[in-house]
Design a protein around this motif. Structure first.
Motif, short mmCIF file in Angstrom:
data_model
loop_
_atom_site.label_atom_id
_atom_site.label_comp_id
_atom_site.label_asym_id
_atom_site.label_seq_id
_atom_site.Cartn_x
_atom_site.Cartn_y
_atom_site.Cartn_z
N VAL A 1 0.85 -1.23 -0.07
CA VAL A 1 -0.08 -0.12 0.06
C VAL A 1 0.96 1.20 0.05
CG1 VAL A 1 -1.50 1.26 1.53
CG2 VAL A 1 -2.04 -0.95 1.04
N HIS A 2 2.02 1.38 0.77
CA HIS A 2 2.76 2.43 0.96
C HIS A 2 4.06 2.50 0.07
CE1 HIS A 2 0.17 4.22 4.16
NE2 HIS A 2 -0.02 2.82 4.77
N GLY A 3 4.37 1.24 -0.29
CA GLY A 3 5.95 1.33 -0.79
C GLY A 3 5.84 0.69 -2.09
N VAL A 4 4.43 0.43 -2.97
CA VAL A 4 4.53 0.19 -4.32
C VAL A 4 3.49 0.71 -4.99
CG1 VAL A 4 4.08 -1.73 -5.89
CG2 VAL A 4 5.37 -2.33 -3.55
N THR A 5 2.09 0.55 -4.56
CA THR A 5 1.06 1.37 -5.21
C THR A 5 1.42 2.77 -5.69
OG1 THR A 5 -0.28 -0.37 -4.07
CG2 THR A 5 -1.50 1.57 -5.12
#
Length: 196
Positions: A163-167
């Motif tokens: 959620v925080h490091g890819v999307t």
């Protein structure tokens, strides 16, 4: 195979043609590459836990222009500068603690990105074949996101890492890959015009 084909020079994969330049040129390229990476680090959109910067664009471009060996060395030199306390990382950050915090996986992925784009550029995925250059850059960004998220998952869990490091970085990865491929194409076109 004829002697002519054995001795025919292979066309340079990069308009810079650094592998065929002197050691002085190559050292200068590492220094200038470090400066480019630092400037790209200051172009930042603050996000938590990982900021969005132009670093990945610069890392992939350095690899594609310098080749896998010199590109990897340049990125490692820049990371060593950051680890030693020089303000060259995202937003002017510095220090060893960044290599153990939430961004560590991305930092350690940067040399791998440069090596990948450099290796592919040397095999024709460069400014002469812009579609392949785009795919090369996209693969490098994907690898960086995967390695960065894998490390981040050890800190905040798999779901939160995605959620925080890819999307949030997917669209940026596509846009930076397109910009990188276009930059390679423009540099190659400029070199071709000079030679004409």
């Amino acid at each position: 195979m004829s002697n002519a084909s054995k001795t025919a020079p292979r066309p340079a994969f990069s308009p810079l043609d650094l592998p065929n330049r002197s050691l002085g040129w190559q050292v200068a390229a590492v220094v200038l590459g470090s400066v480019l990476l630092t400037i790209a680090s200051y172009v930042e959109v603050p996000m938590i836990p990982v900021p969005m910067t132009m670093q990945t664009f610069a890392v992939a471009l350095v690899g594609a222009l310098f080749g896998w060996r010199l590109g990897g060395i340049t990125v490692l030199a820049w990371l060593a500068e950051g680890a030693s306390g020089l303000p060259v990382l995202a937003g002017g950050a510095a220090g060893l603690h960044h290599f153990a915090g939430p961004t560590a996986g991305y930092l350690f992925a940067f040399p791998v990105m440069a090596v990948l784009t450099g290796w592919l550029a040397e095999r024709g995925w460069n400014g002469r074949r812009v579609g392949f250059a785009f795919v090369s850059m996209l693969l490098a960004h994907g690898l960086c996101l995967a390695l960065g998220a894998a490390w981040l998952a050890t800190i905040i869990g798999v779901e939160q890492a995605i959620v925080h490091g890819v999307t949030p970085f997917l669209l940026g990865a596509v846009l930076k890959s397109a910009l990188g491929a276009a930059t390679l194409k423009a540099l190659q076109a400029g070199k071709t015009q000079q030679a004409a």
